[in-house]
Write a protein that holds these residues in place. Structure first.
Motif, mmCIF file in Angstrom:
data_model
loop_
_atom_site.group_PDB
_atom_site.id
_atom_site.type_symbol
_atom_site.label_atom_id
_atom_site.label_comp_id
_atom_site.label_asym_id
_atom_site.label_seq_id
_atom_site.Cartn_x
_atom_site.Cartn_y
_atom_site.Cartn_z
ATOM 1 N N LEU A 186 26.931 -18.990 -17.467
ATOM 2 C CA LEU A 186 26.964 -18.070 -18.596
ATOM 3 C C LEU A 186 27.527 -16.720 -18.189
ATOM 4 O O LEU A 186 28.301 -16.108 -18.925
ATOM 5 N N ASN A 187 27.140 -16.256 -17.011
ATOM 6 C CA ASN A 187 27.635 -14.963 -16.546
ATOM 7 C C ASN A 187 29.135 -15.002 -16.263
ATOM 8 O O ASN A 187 29.838 -14.000 -16.418
ATOM 9 N N LEU A 244 27.623 -24.875 -20.594
ATOM 10 C CA LEU A 244 27.627 -23.992 -19.424
ATOM 11 C C LEU A 244 26.247 -23.894 -18.786
ATOM 12 O O LEU A 244 26.125 -23.780 -17.568
ATOM 13 N N MET A 245 25.183 -23.953 -19.607
ATOM 14 C CA MET A 245 23.824 -23.920 -19.048
ATOM 15 C C MET A 245 23.552 -25.172 -18.222
ATOM 16 O O MET A 245 22.985 -25.101 -17.134
ATOM 17 N N LYS A 253 34.974 -18.550 -11.400
ATOM 18 C CA LYS A 253 34.148 -17.405 -11.035
ATOM 19 C C LYS A 253 34.954 -16.399 -10.219
ATOM 20 O O LYS A 253 34.892 -15.183 -10.459
ATOM 21 N N ASN A 254 35.722 -16.897 -9.266
ATOM 22 C CA ASN A 254 36.515 -16.006 -8.420
ATOM 23 C C ASN A 254 37.550 -15.226 -9.239
ATOM 24 O O ASN A 254 37.738 -14.024 -9.041
ATOM 25 N N LEU A 288 21.720 -16.853 -22.691
ATOM 26 C CA LEU A 288 20.733 -15.979 -22.060
ATOM 27 C C LEU A 288 19.495 -15.825 -22.932
ATOM 28 O O LEU A 288 18.373 -15.718 -22.427
ATOM 29 N N GLY A 289 19.693 -15.794 -24.246
ATOM 30 C CA GLY A 289 18.553 -15.753 -25.159
ATOM 31 C C GLY A 289 17.709 -17.008 -25.057
ATOM 32 O O GLY A 289 16.472 -16.953 -25.138
ATOM 33 N N THR A 290 18.367 -18.148 -24.865
ATOM 34 C CA THR A 290 17.637 -19.404 -24.688
ATOM 35 C C THR A 290 16.758 -19.351 -23.445
ATOM 36 O O THR A 290 15.597 -19.787 -23.463
#
Length: 522
Positions: A466-467, A457-458, A36-37, A209-211
């Motif tokens: 996801l992001n 990832l979820m 993430k970083n 994200l759709g899920t």
């Protein structure tokens, strides 16, 4: 290119792509914090230091698309002379619309206008000026700019594939500029590997994200608790349907799903128009289009240069969108090129630019005005919670909310399927040396990879996971801005060489006894 070369190219691009995807996912799952970083650092650097570059790129794509549409090249067929379009206009539009926007329209149809309405720049939240600002920016972010990027990528690919019989690879668009040796060498392979990663990461993010948005709909309609079990069931169910569509093929599977998307989208829009504030919607549509046109040059070149607060806003919204659309250009552009054989350059540009832009403007006018008409308090309430729930929160204020929510969930699923189906087709092409009809087994494998990637990832990091992948895909896709710029130069060079050769051939036919020479007479 002989068979051996083709096989070697398949192995190189295919296996290196798998290794890259596997390493990135392993990093995201096992080292979420460092992943993430790193992603945030790179993305922040690109959007702050290169905001001007993204803005200029998108403006250039629009200008180039308009120029080439109006130029002498407009009547050139993306195929052989006299060839007819492979798909009807309606089927063609349905497929390019589903692949190019799809699930994003539903995800942001309410959330984006409400966010701008509640947190505008240069206006009081909840004011008429904020409402005008919200529509104008929504039109900008989903209008000509993103579709011009897709247009540039798809046009170069369609020309080189169908006019010049080259492989359906991103690297192929550079052949007129670099030559086949360089475009097919290490440079071309790196471009194709990056295209595969950007596509896998981008679509897997949308898959996840759709899920979440489908699960939010099931929760809103049926009260189902949003657990990992529900998310897994949604992914497994949609993957099963996706595999059936892949086996059915492009003409039956994707074409039928896209047609269903178009019909359901039209039904939802009409429903919201008739149950919503019709007069306000029409007034907002007309004035919103006027504001969009009158402010177009200013908005297209704005980066918040004179205000730190505005600069942050543009970084969070406009620059983020421009980077995201460029990241999607290899995937969407390749798919649009694949379904556009037989159309002239002018038909292609007008269809790709105008039809989806007008549809998006209508969509945001109806949903945006309906949502903002509920007032500032409701806007803040709908955007302060999970974004995936925003549309369902707003629908609760209108008649037949349960029925329309069910239809929204159904449309989410079909949009979901069409995006994933087109992505697996494109990934099959990328990893099969540009084969325009990749093997079903290769497409099935990519479908399973995308589903597994999203699910992993979820489960590991939820939406933040996801992001992170989304940020990584956008960061890695930065070089595609240069590839899009080079593809414009490459396309123009190819068109000029073709017209010059055609002119010489025509002169030779008219004067068969006269030797045509480029050397001056002495």
């Amino acid at each position: 290119m002989n068979g051996t070369d083709k096989t070697n190219n398949d192995k190189t691009v295919f296996y290196v792509s798998l290794i890259v995807v596997a390493c990135v996912v392993a990093w995201g799952v096992m080292g979420a914090s460092s992943f993430k970083n790193a992603g945030d650092t790179v993305f922040s650097f690109l959007t702050t230091k290169f905001a001007w570059f993204y803005i200029l790129c998108m403006a250039t794509f629009v200008l180039f698309s308009i120029w080439i549409c109006c130029s002498k090249y407009g009547n050139i067929v993306l195929g052989k002379d006299g060839e007819k379009p492979a798909y009807s206009t309606l089927a063609w539009f349905a497929m390019l619309f589903s692949a190019g926007k799809g699930i994003g329209l539903l995800f942001y149809s309410v959330a984006e206008p409400l966010s701008h309405y509640a947190h505008p720049t240069g206006a009081v939240p909840g004011s008429p000026e904020a409402m005008a600002f919200a529509l104008r920016k929504s039109f900008l972010h989903w209008g000509l700019q993103p579709w011009s990027g897709y247009c540039v990528m798809a046009l170069g690919l369609a020309y080189i594939q169908f006019r010049k019989d080259k492989p359906g690879l991103i690297s192929s668009v550079l052949i007129p500029l670099l030559g086949e040796k360089l475009a097919g060498g290490i440079i071309g392979k790196c471009v194709d590997i990056l295209a595969i990663f950007a596509t896998v990461a981008g679509v897997a993010t949308s898959f996840g994200l759709g899920t979440y948005q489908i699960s939010s709909g099931l929760n809103a309609v049926f009260g189902l608790e949003q657990t990992n079990t529900l998310l897994m069931l949604i992914v497994f169910s949609i993957t099963a349907i996706l595999l059936m569509s892949i086996v059915a093929g492009l003409d039956k599977g994707m074409k039928r799903i896209s047609s269903a998307n178009l019909c359901m989208s039209a039904a939802i829009m009409l429903f919201m128009f008739f149950v919503g504030p019709r007069i306000a919607i029409m007034n907002g549509l007309v004035e919103g289009v006027g504001n969009y046109i009158s402010h177009y040059v200013f908005d297209s070149l704005s980066v918040g240069a004179f205000s730190e607060q505005e600069a942050r806003w543009y970084g969070d919204w406009t620059i983020f969108y421009w980077a995201w659309w460029i990241a999607w250009a290899p995937f969407v552009g390749t798919f649009i090129a694949r379904i556009s054989r037989g159309r002239t350059i002018r038909q292609f540009v007008l269809g790709v630019l105008l039809a989806p832009t007008l549809a998006g403007i209508s969509w945001f006018s109806i949903f945006g005005m309906s949502a903002m008409g509920l007032g500032l308090d409701q806007a803040i309430a709908a955007t302060s919670v999970d974004v995936s729930r925003s549309i369902y929160i707003v629908l609760q204020h209108f008649p037949f909310s349960t029925a329309i929510s069910v239809l929204v969930v159904a449309l989410l699923i079909t949009f979901f399927l069409s995006s994933a189906d087109s992505a697996t087709f494109v990934l099959g092409m990328f990893s099969s040396n540009g084969d325009l009809n990749p093997k079903t087994s290769r497409k099935v494998m990519w479908a399973l990879i995308q589903a597994a990637l999203a699910l992993a990832l979820m489960i590991a990091g939820g939406k933040s996971g996801l992001n992170m992948l989304k940020t990584a895909s956008i960061s890695v896709a930065f070089p595609f801005a240069f590839i899009l710029l080079l593809s414009m130069a490459s396309l123009v060079k190819g068109l000029r060489e073709e017209t010059r050769a055609a002119r010489k051939e025509s002169l030779a036919e008219k004067h068969p006894q006269k030797k045509i020479s480029d050397q001056p007479v002495t």
